[in-house]
Write a protein that holds these residues in place. Structure first.
Motif, PDB file in Angstrom:
ATOM      1  N   LEU A  58       0.831  -1.186   0.091  1.00  6.07           N
ATOM      2  CA  LEU A  58       0.010  -0.005  -0.118  1.00  6.07           C
ATOM      3  C   LEU A  58       0.905   1.166  -0.016  1.00  6.07           C
ATOM      4  O   LEU A  58       1.993   1.333   0.619  1.00  6.07           O
ATOM      5  N   LYS A  59       0.356   2.293  -0.668  1.00  7.08           N
ATOM      6  CA  LYS A  59       1.042   3.381  -0.872  1.00  7.08           C
ATOM      7  C   LYS A  59       0.636   4.236   0.864  1.00  7.08           C
ATOM      8  O   LYS A  59      -0.184   3.839   1.339  1.00  7.08           O
ATOM      9  N   PRO A  60       1.724   5.154   1.183  1.00 11.23           N
ATOM     10  CA  PRO A  60       1.520   5.795   2.562  1.00 11.23           C
ATOM     11  C   PRO A  60       0.025   6.385   2.544  1.00 11.23           C
ATOM     12  O   PRO A  60      -0.657   6.932   1.625  1.00 11.23           O
ATOM     13  N   GLY A  61      -0.505   6.182   3.586  1.00  9.97           N
ATOM     14  CA  GLY A  61      -2.098   6.602   3.957  1.00  9.97           C
ATOM     15  C   GLY A  61      -2.524   5.994   5.031  1.00  9.97           C
ATOM     16  O   GLY A  61      -2.112   4.985   5.824  1.00  9.97           O
ATOM     17  N   ILE A  62      -3.911   6.213   5.230  1.00 10.87           N
ATOM     18  CA  ILE A  62      -4.721   5.388   6.366  1.00 10.87           C
ATOM     19  C   ILE A  62      -5.902   4.737   5.636  1.00 10.87           C
ATOM     20  O   ILE A  62      -6.597   5.293   4.555  1.00 10.87           O
ATOM     21  N   TYR A  63      -5.985   3.427   5.880  1.00  8.05           N
ATOM     22  CA  TYR A  63      -6.650   2.541   5.101  1.00  8.05           C
ATOM     23  C   TYR A  63      -7.785   1.956   6.168  1.00  8.05           C
ATOM     24  O   TYR A  63      -7.183   1.631   7.355  1.00  8.05           O
ATOM     25  N   TYR A  64      -8.955   1.551   5.800  1.00  9.67           N
ATOM     26  CA  TYR A  64     -10.090   0.916   6.546  1.00  9.67           C
ATOM     27  C   TYR A  64     -10.222  -0.356   6.030  1.00  9.67           C
ATOM     28  O   TYR A  64     -10.350  -0.570   4.657  1.00  9.67           O
ATOM     29  N   TYR A  65     -10.535  -1.354   6.962  1.00 12.93           N
ATOM     30  CA  TYR A  65     -10.679  -2.686   6.304  1.00 12.93           C
ATOM     31  C   TYR A  65     -11.613  -3.711   7.113  1.00 12.93           C
ATOM     32  O   TYR A  65     -11.821  -3.347   8.308  1.00 12.93           O
ATOM     33  N   GLN A  66     -12.002  -4.724   6.550  1.00 17.46           N
ATOM     34  CA  GLN A  66     -12.892  -5.875   7.155  1.00 17.46           C
ATOM     35  C   GLN A  66     -12.416  -6.950   6.463  1.00 17.46           C
ATOM     36  O   GLN A  66     -11.757  -7.289   5.414  1.00 17.46           O
ATOM     37  N   PHE A  67     -12.986  -8.326   7.091  1.00 18.88           N
ATOM     38  CA  PHE A  67     -12.842  -9.522   6.475  1.00 18.88           C
ATOM     39  C   PHE A  67     -14.325  -9.944   6.090  1.00 18.88           C
ATOM     40  O   PHE A  67     -15.380  -9.921   6.732  1.00 18.88           O
ATOM     41  N   LEU A  68     -14.375 -10.478   4.625  1.00 18.97           N
ATOM     42  CA  LEU A  68     -15.599 -11.058   4.355  1.00 18.97           C
ATOM     43  C   LEU A  68     -15.423 -12.455   4.340  1.00 18.97           C
ATOM     44  O   LEU A  68     -14.812 -13.256   3.480  1.00 18.97           O
ATOM     45  N   VAL A  69     -16.206 -13.096   5.011  1.00 21.53           N
ATOM     46  CA  VAL A  69     -16.108 -14.498   5.341  1.00 21.53           C
ATOM     47  C   VAL A  69     -17.154 -15.240   4.629  1.00 21.53           C
ATOM     48  O   VAL A  69     -18.613 -14.814   4.730  1.00 21.53           O
ATOM     49  N   ASP A  70     -17.027 -16.240   3.761  1.00 23.36           N
ATOM     50  CA  ASP A  70     -17.602 -17.010   3.026  1.00 23.36           C
ATOM     51  C   ASP A  70     -18.822 -16.240   2.094  1.00 23.36           C
ATOM     52  O   ASP A  70     -19.913 -16.360   1.876  1.00 23.36           O
ATOM     53  N   ASN A  71     -18.266 -15.053   1.623  1.00 23.25           N
ATOM     54  CA  ASN A  71     -18.932 -14.143   0.704  1.00 23.25           C
ATOM     55  C   ASN A  71     -20.147 -13.699   1.408  1.00 23.25           C
ATOM     56  O   ASN A  71     -20.938 -13.263   0.478  1.00 23.25           O
ATOM     57  N   LYS A  72     -20.450 -13.697   2.454  1.00 20.26           N
ATOM     58  CA  LYS A  72     -21.483 -13.098   3.140  1.00 20.26           C
ATOM     59  C   LYS A  72     -21.539 -12.166   4.474  1.00 20.26           C
ATOM     60  O   LYS A  72     -22.358 -11.586   4.820  1.00 20.26           O
ATOM     61  N   ASN A  73     -20.570 -12.633   5.303  1.00 20.65           N
ATOM     62  CA  ASN A  73     -20.368 -12.070   6.588  1.00 20.65           C
ATOM     63  C   ASN A  73     -19.229 -11.036   6.722  1.00 20.65           C
ATOM     64  O   ASN A  73     -18.069 -11.559   6.713  1.00 20.65           O
ATOM     65  N   LEU A  74     -19.540  -9.639   6.845  1.00 26.37           N
ATOM     66  CA  LEU A  74     -18.375  -9.068   7.122  1.00 26.37           C
ATOM     67  C   LEU A  74     -17.954  -8.992   8.600  1.00 26.37           C
ATOM     68  O   LEU A  74     -18.718  -9.016   9.516  1.00 26.37           O
ATOM     69  N   ILE A  75     -16.552  -9.276   8.733  1.00 24.49           N
ATOM     70  CA  ILE A  75     -16.268  -9.493  10.271  1.00 24.49           C
ATOM     71  C   ILE A  75     -15.190  -8.307  10.312  1.00 24.49           C
ATOM     72  O   ILE A  75     -14.110  -8.095   9.744  1.00 24.49           O
ATOM     73  N   ILE A  76     -15.459  -7.652  11.721  1.00 25.57           N
ATOM     74  CA  ILE A  76     -14.556  -6.659  12.053  1.00 25.57           C
ATOM     75  C   ILE A  76     -13.455  -7.371  12.752  1.00 25.57           C
ATOM     76  O   ILE A  76     -13.550  -8.185  13.666  1.00 25.57           O
ATOM     77  N   PRO A  77     -12.274  -6.923  12.260  1.00 29.78           N
ATOM     78  CA  PRO A  77     -11.186  -7.814  12.681  1.00 29.78           C
ATOM     79  C   PRO A  77     -10.995  -7.614  14.252  1.00 29.78           C
ATOM     80  O   PRO A  77     -11.019  -6.367  14.827  1.00 29.78           O
ATOM     81  N   PRO A  78     -10.961  -8.866  14.995  1.00 31.34           N
ATOM     82  CA  PRO A  78     -11.073  -8.438  16.613  1.00 31.34           C
ATOM     83  C   PRO A  78      -9.815  -7.729  17.226  1.00 31.34           C
ATOM     84  O   PRO A  78      -9.960  -7.586  18.276  1.00 31.34           O
ATOM     85  N   ASN A  79      -8.589  -7.973  16.605  1.00 29.55           N
ATOM     86  CA  ASN A  79      -7.356  -7.587  17.268  1.00 29.55           C
ATOM     87  C   ASN A  79      -6.673  -6.490  16.562  1.00 29.55           C
ATOM     88  O   ASN A  79      -5.385  -6.465  16.627  1.00 29.55           O
ATOM     89  N   ALA A  80      -7.324  -5.472  15.834  1.00 26.96           N
ATOM     90  CA  ALA A  80      -6.846  -4.463  15.119  1.00 26.96           C
ATOM     91  C   ALA A  80      -6.025  -3.278  16.174  1.00 26.96           C
ATOM     92  O   ALA A  80      -6.362  -3.515  17.034  1.00 26.96           O
ATOM     93  N   ASP A  81      -5.223  -2.899  15.670  1.00 30.01           N
ATOM     94  CA  ASP A  81      -4.405  -1.890  16.542  1.00 30.01           C
ATOM     95  C   ASP A  81      -5.274  -0.685  16.834  1.00 30.01           C
ATOM     96  O   ASP A  81      -5.135  -0.059  17.826  1.00 30.01           O
ATOM     97  N   GLU A  82      -6.154  -0.128  15.692  1.00 30.12           N
ATOM     98  CA  GLU A  82      -6.928   0.935  15.528  1.00 30.12           C
ATOM     99  C   GLU A  82      -8.184   0.556  15.348  1.00 30.12           C
ATOM    100  O   GLU A  82      -8.302  -0.178  14.116  1.00 30.12           O
ATOM    101  N   TYR A  83      -9.395   1.428  15.429  1.00 33.25           N
ATOM    102  CA  TYR A  83     -10.552   1.110  14.986  1.00 33.25           C
ATOM    103  C   TYR A  83     -11.079   2.739  14.556  1.00 33.25           C
ATOM    104  O   TYR A  83     -10.855   3.666  15.074  1.00 33.25           O
ATOM    105  N   ASN A  84     -11.941   2.930  13.758  1.00 35.88           N
ATOM    106  CA  ASN A  84     -12.613   4.146  13.272  1.00 35.88           C
ATOM    107  C   ASN A  84     -14.178   3.704  12.931  1.00 35.88           C
ATOM    108  O   ASN A  84     -14.521   2.873  12.385  1.00 35.88           O
ATOM    109  N   LYS A  85     -15.031   4.615  13.630  1.00 34.25           N
ATOM    110  CA  LYS A  85     -16.440   4.618  13.147  1.00 34.25           C
ATOM    111  C   LYS A  85     -16.806   4.394  11.530  1.00 34.25           C
ATOM    112  O   LYS A  85     -16.170   5.139  10.911  1.00 34.25           O
ATOM    113  N   ASP A  86     -17.707   3.717  11.252  1.00 29.78           N
ATOM    114  CA  ASP A  86     -17.793   3.559   9.738  1.00 29.78           C
ATOM    115  C   ASP A  86     -18.989   4.372   9.054  1.00 29.78           C
ATOM    116  O   ASP A  86     -19.099   4.509   8.198  1.00 29.78           O
TER     117      ASP A  86
END
Length: 122
Positions: free
Chosen positions: A80-108
């Motif tokens: 990735l280029k320098p910057g701030i990025y937001y992400y989640q995991f898409l499990v089984d193409n239907k469930n968005l999972i908020i990463p449980p042990n991320a260093d930081e979180y931001n309201k979506d």
């Protein structure tokens, strides 16, 4: 039901073992950053597929399929280029999972949150 003195000690001992294991359980981070390369990791025994979705791939418009590296661990490494990025995991193409042990979180903006990864300019 009241416990007699002996049973109370047994219950307290078992609870103390359980609590001590929870308190010292290792926390595995979801993201490892080395320069501009990010390794994303998701752990699940039941997942059949895992995709990384986020602001870096227009939330799944360009799928980033994670590879299963053992019975329960999925990984992908991206640059990735320098910057701030937001992400989640898409499990089984239907469930968005908020990463449980991320260093930081931001309201979506939808009463939820996203994990955050920050790539610093060198």
């Amino acid at each position: 039901m009241l416990l007699n003195k002996k049973n109370r000690y047994i219950v307290m001992f078992i609870l103390s073992l359980f609590i001590s294991q929870c308190a010292y359980a290792p926390i595995v981070p979801n993201t490892f950053v080395n320069n501009n390369t990010c390794l994303f990791r998701y752990v699940s025994k039941s997942a059949r597929s895992v995709n990384l979705v986020g602001s870096f791939n227009e939330w799944g418009a360009y799928p980033l399929q994670m590879k299963k590296i053992d019975k329960q661990t999925w990984e992908i490494s991206i640059t990735l280029k320098p910057g701030i990025y937001y992400y989640q995991f898409l499990v089984d193409n239907k469930n968005l999972i908020i990463p449980p042990n991320a260093d930081e979180y931001n309201k979506d903006g939808f009463e939820g949150k996203n994990a955050v990864v920050i790539i610093l300019q060198k």
